[in-house]
Each structure stands twice: as C-alpha cells, then as structure tokens.
Design a protein around this motif. Structure first.
Motif, mmCIF file in Angstrom:
data_model
loop_
_atom_site.group_PDB
_atom_site.id
_atom_site.type_symbol
_atom_site.label_atom_id
_atom_site.label_comp_id
_atom_site.label_asym_id
_atom_site.label_seq_id
_atom_site.Cartn_x
_atom_site.Cartn_y
_atom_site.Cartn_z
ATOM 1 N N TYR A 122 0.874 -1.092 0.071
ATOM 2 C CA TYR A 122 -0.224 -0.102 -0.130
ATOM 3 C C TYR A 122 0.894 1.264 -0.005
ATOM 4 N N PRO A 123 0.286 2.214 -0.729
ATOM 5 C CA PRO A 123 1.411 3.449 -0.669
ATOM 6 C C PRO A 123 0.502 4.347 0.351
ATOM 7 N N SER A 124 1.523 5.272 0.809
ATOM 8 C CA SER A 124 1.075 6.172 2.171
ATOM 9 C C SER A 124 0.235 7.253 1.335
ATOM 10 N N LEU A 125 -0.645 8.115 2.352
ATOM 11 C CA LEU A 125 -1.484 8.890 1.800
ATOM 12 C C LEU A 125 -0.774 9.749 0.753
ATOM 13 N N SER A 126 0.107 10.504 1.258
ATOM 14 C CA SER A 126 0.887 11.576 0.425
ATOM 15 C C SER A 126 1.140 10.890 -0.739
ATOM 16 N N GLU A 127 1.771 9.765 -0.860
ATOM 17 C CA GLU A 127 2.186 8.973 -2.205
ATOM 18 C C GLU A 127 0.673 8.801 -3.136
ATOM 19 N N ALA A 128 -0.120 8.134 -2.612
ATOM 20 C CA ALA A 128 -1.594 8.184 -3.273
ATOM 21 C C ALA A 128 -2.039 9.484 -3.683
ATOM 22 N N LEU A 129 -1.969 10.551 -3.045
ATOM 23 C CA LEU A 129 -2.510 11.649 -3.566
ATOM 24 C C LEU A 129 -1.650 12.232 -4.635
ATOM 25 N N LYS A 130 -0.191 11.909 -4.688
ATOM 26 C CA LYS A 130 0.457 12.499 -5.905
ATOM 27 C C LYS A 130 0.345 11.388 -7.187
ATOM 28 N N SER A 131 -0.148 10.188 -7.061
ATOM 29 C CA SER A 131 -0.427 9.384 -8.028
ATOM 30 C C SER A 131 -1.982 9.365 -8.644
ATOM 31 N N LEU A 132 -2.410 10.596 -8.789
ATOM 32 C CA LEU A 132 -3.964 10.814 -9.198
ATOM 33 C C LEU A 132 -3.807 10.658 -10.535
ATOM 34 N N GLY A 133 -3.098 11.266 -11.624
ATOM 35 C CA GLY A 133 -2.868 11.068 -12.771
ATOM 36 C C GLY A 133 -2.511 9.767 -13.466
ATOM 37 N N THR A 134 -1.322 9.161 -12.832
ATOM 38 C CA THR A 134 -0.789 7.904 -13.159
ATOM 39 C C THR A 134 -1.929 6.942 -12.992
ATOM 40 N N THR A 135 -2.841 7.038 -11.886
ATOM 41 C CA THR A 135 -3.582 5.891 -11.746
ATOM 42 C C THR A 135 -4.542 5.521 -12.620
ATOM 43 N N TYR A 136 -5.347 6.896 -13.144
ATOM 44 C CA TYR A 136 -6.269 6.548 -14.206
ATOM 45 C C TYR A 136 -5.712 6.385 -15.502
ATOM 46 N N LYS A 137 -4.571 6.717 -15.861
ATOM 47 C CA LYS A 137 -3.848 6.305 -17.186
ATOM 48 C C LYS A 137 -3.708 4.759 -17.193
ATOM 49 N N LYS A 138 -3.661 4.001 -16.129
ATOM 50 C CA LYS A 138 -3.441 2.573 -16.220
ATOM 51 C C LYS A 138 -5.019 1.994 -16.375
ATOM 52 N N MET A 139 -5.882 2.622 -16.225
ATOM 53 C CA MET A 139 -7.262 2.055 -16.419
ATOM 54 C C MET A 139 -8.122 2.387 -17.468
ATOM 55 N N SER A 140 -9.048 1.450 -18.016
ATOM 56 C CA SER A 140 -9.947 1.378 -19.095
ATOM 57 C C SER A 140 -11.020 2.572 -18.761
ATOM 58 N N LYS A 141 -11.778 2.867 -19.600
ATOM 59 C CA LYS A 141 -12.833 3.910 -19.499
ATOM 60 C C LYS A 141 -13.914 3.189 -18.494
ATOM 61 N N ARG A 142 -14.136 1.887 -18.821
ATOM 62 C CA ARG A 142 -15.056 1.210 -18.088
ATOM 63 C C ARG A 142 -14.648 1.161 -16.799
ATOM 64 N N ALA A 143 -13.389 0.883 -16.450
ATOM 65 C CA ALA A 143 -12.798 0.680 -14.999
ATOM 66 C C ALA A 143 -13.212 1.979 -14.310
ATOM 67 N N ILE A 144 -12.820 3.197 -14.959
ATOM 68 C CA ILE A 144 -12.842 4.702 -14.452
ATOM 69 C C ILE A 144 -14.108 4.798 -14.017
ATOM 70 N N LYS A 145 -15.152 4.606 -15.088
ATOM 71 C CA LYS A 145 -16.461 4.969 -14.838
ATOM 72 C C LYS A 145 -16.842 4.095 -13.455
#
Length: 344
Positions: free
Chosen positions: A202-225
């Motif tokens: 698990y990432p820390s909260l500060s690490e998680a907040l910094k990963s907002l853009g990269t998180t969604y880039k890895k996901m399909s449009k269906r997964a994002i929805k």
C-alpha cells in the motif's frame, strides 16, 4: 507496531470463546485471537467513530484507545449514540467511555484528551504498542501526519470521515498479507478452493495523492466509470478547500462555491480523464457540497462507520482482502466505490 515491541499473545479464554462462538465459526480461532490481541487507537469521537467503535468492540478486540480533546455539544447528539443529553459540556472521552465499556466488558478501554498525547513528540511512544490507528473526521494534513508516524512505527493506518452526505475511507497497511484463492489451482465442482497468503503493498496517503494522474492512465474507460471518480474529486476538493480556510462552512463565506468548483476542476484536469467520463464540477454542485458538508447525517455516519469497522477487522484478522485503497461513499444514492490510488 514494530516487531520488537510485540508482546506475548494472549489466548482466548473459555468465556471469550463462548461469547464469540458465532464469529469464530465464521473466520476461525486464529483470526479471533489476532483481534483479541489487537490494540486500536481511534482519533476523534464524531459520528463515524461511534459506529466504528461499536462494531470493533463487539467483535472482541483487546484494547481500544480513544482520543478526543473536545467537549460534547448539542450537534454531537444527532449523529452518534455514545453521548446523552446530560453529557453536553463534558469531555467527549469521559462521556463515551462508560457507554463503550458497556458494549463489551471484555475489552479494555483507555482514553486520552490532551493534545500533547498525539503530538509529534508523543506519537512514537503511543504507537509502539498499537497495532492499528483509525483517524476520523480530520484534515488532510493531520491524516498525512498520522500516516507518516504509523509508517515509522509499522502500524496499520485507516482514515475515515464524512462531509454531509458523502464520505471516504483511506487505507494504508504498508505491506499486508491476507488469504486469497490460489489462482493456479484447477477448481472443479468436487474440490475445495485452496487458500494461499497474498502480499499487497500500500502507498502512503501523500504518495497516493501524488499518483492521481498515473492511476487513471492505467485504467480502461469502463474501469474509471466503475470507480465513480466524481466522488473522489469531491473529497479531494473539500480537503483542499478545508486546508485553505480551516473549515468547509460555505454558508458563511462569499464566493466559496466558485472557489470549490475551481479547485475540483483543477483536480479533474490533473486526472487526465476525458470530460465525457468526468465532466467539470458546476458551481451548483459545489454550492450543494458546501451547504451540506459541515453537517453530520446519521445514516451516512452509520453506513461509513460500519464499512470502516468491517475493514479494520479484516486487516487485523488477516483473512479477507481489505480495501485497496480509497473508498468514497455517496449517501444520496447509497453506494460506494473503491479507487486503487497509487496501488501497484
């Protein structure tokens, strides 16, 4: 809780085995013993904490430590059940303790109310013998502070809270093991699924907040929805608004809705999600959030507190997979979604 600080586990007594017989049948004696030996610190005794405390105490944890520096006011009577009308004006910890102890006399309950008890200087000593920390209804900066301290002491960390009809749960278990079905096993109608230990980072909260853009880039449009990103954006925007103004009292601040909408739309832009999937936040939506966010709604607190308690027990028991790692709840429709924010 660091490995060198761990004490000798206490075995479940016959009385405890009889009391917890139903759940022992559900998740086994080893899981129950892990909970029995668990020490949990809950910070801030607002509505979410009441429901969480009720469930983890009834489940049979070993020790509960409650921290709150405030006093009971009339608004506290609406969303929680650990306070009574005659408690108004008393310390929240003093008012809650006897009602918590009445839920399950086998659980040791301790209380803290001095802000110095959770200062940077005091936290290492406090967390040394604590297995899990649950910080409720706090600011983003305070959550990050606690999470960083928990990482230093190898203590599991949960954050949860509500803003009116919306709520969130964040989980940082660092490196956590739980049981999961063996995907390599060929399962037929006559075979029992084989369970193996699965390790999740698990990432820390500060690490998680910094990963907002990269998180969604890895996901399909269906997964994002499926994650309903608008709910996550609303929580993150309220955190930022709160950091700027120390509260979310939009009904007291001119121009607040326009500012909150602007903050939310900057966050939306940083996600890289298409406007067709995640449209900009409107000033009307922002105004609604600001009007409801300062208030606690009992049903929202009850649902979110129940989810938080259930996941805390999963983490302690080490059987089922906990949330990974950021749940948001929308009380208007009664549904929650989990976003793997910064998860590998």
């Amino acid at each position: 809780m660091s490995s060198e600080a761990q004490t000798q586990p206490v075995a479940i007594t016959e009385d405890e085995a009889a009391l917890y017989d139903r759940q022992i049948r559900l998740w086994g004696i080893e899981a129950q013993e892990r909970m029995r030996n668990g020490t949990i610190l809950v910070v801030n005794l607002k509505g979410v904490a009441h429901e969480t405390i009720k469930n983890i105490v009834l489940a049979g944890i070993g020790t509960l430590i409650c921290y709150d520096s405030g006093t009971v006011d009339e608004e506290d009577l609406g969303a929680g059940f650990l306070f009574r009308e005659e408690d108004v004006g008393k310390k929240r910890t003093d008012a809650a303790r006897p009602n918590i102890e009445a839920l399950n006399p086998l659980v040791t309950v301790k209380t803290l109310s001095d802000p110095q008890d959770i200062s940077d200087a005091s936290l290492p000593s406090l967390l040394k013998d604590t297995h899990l920390v649950c910080v409720t209804d706090s600011s983003r900066e305070e959550l990050i502070r606690f999470d960083n301290a928990c990482r230093q002491s190898q203590t599991m960390f949960y954050a949860g809270g509500t803003y009116g009809l919306t709520g969130y749960i964040f989980v940082d278990l660092q490196t956590h093991q739980h049981l999961a079905p063996d995907r390599a096993q060929k399962v037929t109608a006559d075979t029992q699924p084989k369970m193996i230990k699965e390790t999740v980072s698990y990432p820390s909260l500060s690490e998680a907040l910094k990963s907002l853009g990269t998180t969604y880039k890895k996901m399909s449009k269906r997964a994002i929805k499926d994650t309903n990103p608008a709910n996550l954006v609303a929580t993150l925007a309220l955190w930022e608004f709160q950091a700027r103004h120390r509260d979310v009292g939009g009904d007291k601040r001119s121009g607040g809705s326009a500012e909150l909408a602007a903050v939310a739309n900057e966050i939306i832009k940083s996600t890289g999600i298409s406007p067709q999937v995640l449209p900009p936040m409107s000033p009307d939506t922002a105004e609604s959030l600001l009007q409801t966010s300062p208030h606690e709604f009992s049903p929202t607190c009850a649902v979110l507190g129940g989810l938080l308690a259930q996941d805390v027990l999963k983490a302690l028991a080490g059987r089922d997979p906990p949330f990974a790692n950021f749940l948001t709840f929308d009380g208007a429709v009664g549904s929650g979604n989990v976003t793997p924010l910064g998860m590998a």
